[in-house]
Design an enzyme around this catalytic site. Structure first.
Site, PDB file in Angstrom:
ATOM      1  CB  CYS A 131      -1.098  -0.138   1.027  1.00  0.00           C
ATOM      2  SG  CYS A 131      -1.445   0.942   1.346  1.00  0.00           S
ATOM      3  CB  CYS A 133      -0.442   2.408   4.330  1.00  0.00           C
ATOM      4  SG  CYS A 133      -1.909   1.477   3.710  1.00  0.00           S
ATOM      5  CG  ASP A 134       3.439   1.299   3.434  1.00  0.00           C
ATOM      6  OD1 ASP A 134       3.097   1.457   5.441  1.00  0.00           O
ATOM      7  OD2 ASP A 134       2.939  -0.524   4.000  1.00  0.00           O
TER       8      ASP A 134
END
Ligand code: NAP
Length: 317
Positions: free
Chosen positions: A143, A146-147
């Protein structure tokens, strides 16, 4: 004799636990079947249990780890009286009323429910190569939203040739020094517009006809081993971040053949969280192939709880 509940929630990611908080606060005393700790697909807490810091969930300006966030959501649901159980629903029957659920290996249904909120999530397809499990959250991610932020100034590889891979690659250019898209064929599956954007981006380059065979590293990823699908030449690419973007699959096994699904296998919802089956609601990634964020998932759990509450009231149950 099966135990009866007005609301049964299946799944304990942000959608399931938010539905639990709302249902519990509405005095519906929901039973939440959280999943099995041993599983990598339906473990309690869902996909956030596999991530490190979550920096985009509102209310946590200093970031919070995925597992810590899920513990907080769980505590919040428990505080209002949700009955949380670390078990697995292995069969669900929505063809009879009330609905029936079988837990573990029970022969007889364990629970009957007037309404069910399905929040079983989705899982990323993985490459199934050596090192992949070892480096998940240690340089390997599924993701970018997200990261991606953790990979500032680094060289990154994105695996896949669809819209997800190019979307991840384009997003990662905000942080990375370079993004190498590794695709097993010589033409992309992604839409033309995404292809044009990716081809035009100075930070993105492509490795065609190339398959990843191993993720390598020390404590964190330092590179990937690749092999040409035509040349069969083997090489090591030095990257410190790897994003696997080869697709997702919704966890719909419990309701396949019972509920209407979209063409891509996600549960079809209308007017919020309603499925085609009266009393069956769906929330989170099991019905969302577009946004897939913790916060949108939590929001849809709230919607499902409110829909279920109003539906129960309208039925006089
Ligand atoms: P996808 O379209 O199924 O693409 C998956 C890609 O991964 C394909 O290029 C496939 O290669 C590759 N792949 C699959 N298994 C692999 C393996 N084991 N090893 C190496 N490569 C592998 O999945 P997606 O990109 O997640 O998209 C899913 C759907 O969501 C699509 O309909 C897409 O259009 C949509 N979507 C849209 C957007 C957007 O519009 N912004 C963004 C994301 C997703 P092959 O091509 O060789 O099969």
């Amino acid at each position: 004799m099966a135990e009866h509940t007005r609301v049964l929630i299946v799944g304990s990611g942000p959608a399931g636990l938010t539905a639990a908080i709302y249902s519990a606060r509405a005095q519906l005393r929901p039973i939440v079947i959280e999943g099995e700790p041993s599983s990598t697909t339906d473990q309690p807490g869902g996909q956030l249990m596999l991530t490190t810091d979550v920096e985009n969930f509102p209310g946590f300006p200093e970031a919070i780890s995925g597992p810590d966030l899920m513990v907080k959501m769980r505590d919040q649901a428990a505080r209002f009286g949700a009955d949380l159980r670390v078990e697995k629903v292995h069969k669900l029957d929505t063809t009879t009323r009330p609905f029936r659920a079988w837990l573990g290996g029970d022969v007889e249904p364990s629970i009957t429910a007037d309404a069910v909120i399905l929040a079983t999530g989705a899982r990323s397809l993985m490459l199934n190569v050596p090192g992949e499990e070892r480096y998940l959250s240690h340089g390997l991610s599924t993701c970018a939203t997200c990261d991606g932020f953790f990979f500032r100034g680094q060289d990154i590889a994105v695996i896949g040739g669809g819209d997800s891979a190019l979307e991840e690659a384009l997003f990662l250019t905000r942080f990375a020094s370079s993004v190498t898209v590794i695709h097993r064929r010589d033409s992309l599956r992604a839409s033309k517009i995404m292809q044009e954007r990716a081809f035009a981006h100075e930070k993105i380059r492509f490795e065609w006809n190339t398959q990843v065979t191993e993720i390598i590293g020390d404590d964190n990823v330092v590179g990937i081993k690749v092999r040409g699908t035509i040349s069969e030449e083997e090489r090591v690419l030095l990257v410190t971040g790897v994003f696997v973007a080869i697709g997702h699959v919704p966890n719909t096994t419990l309701v396949t053949d019972q509920v209407d699904l979209e063409h891509n296998g996600y549960v079809r919802t209308t007017m919020g969280s309603f499925t085609n089956i009266d009393g069956l609601f769906a929330a989170g990634d099991v019905q969302d192939d577009v946004y897939r964020q913790a916060v949108t998932s939590a929001g849809s759990g709230c919607i499902a709880a409110i829909d279920a509450e109003r539906w129960l009231e309208a039925q006089g149950i």
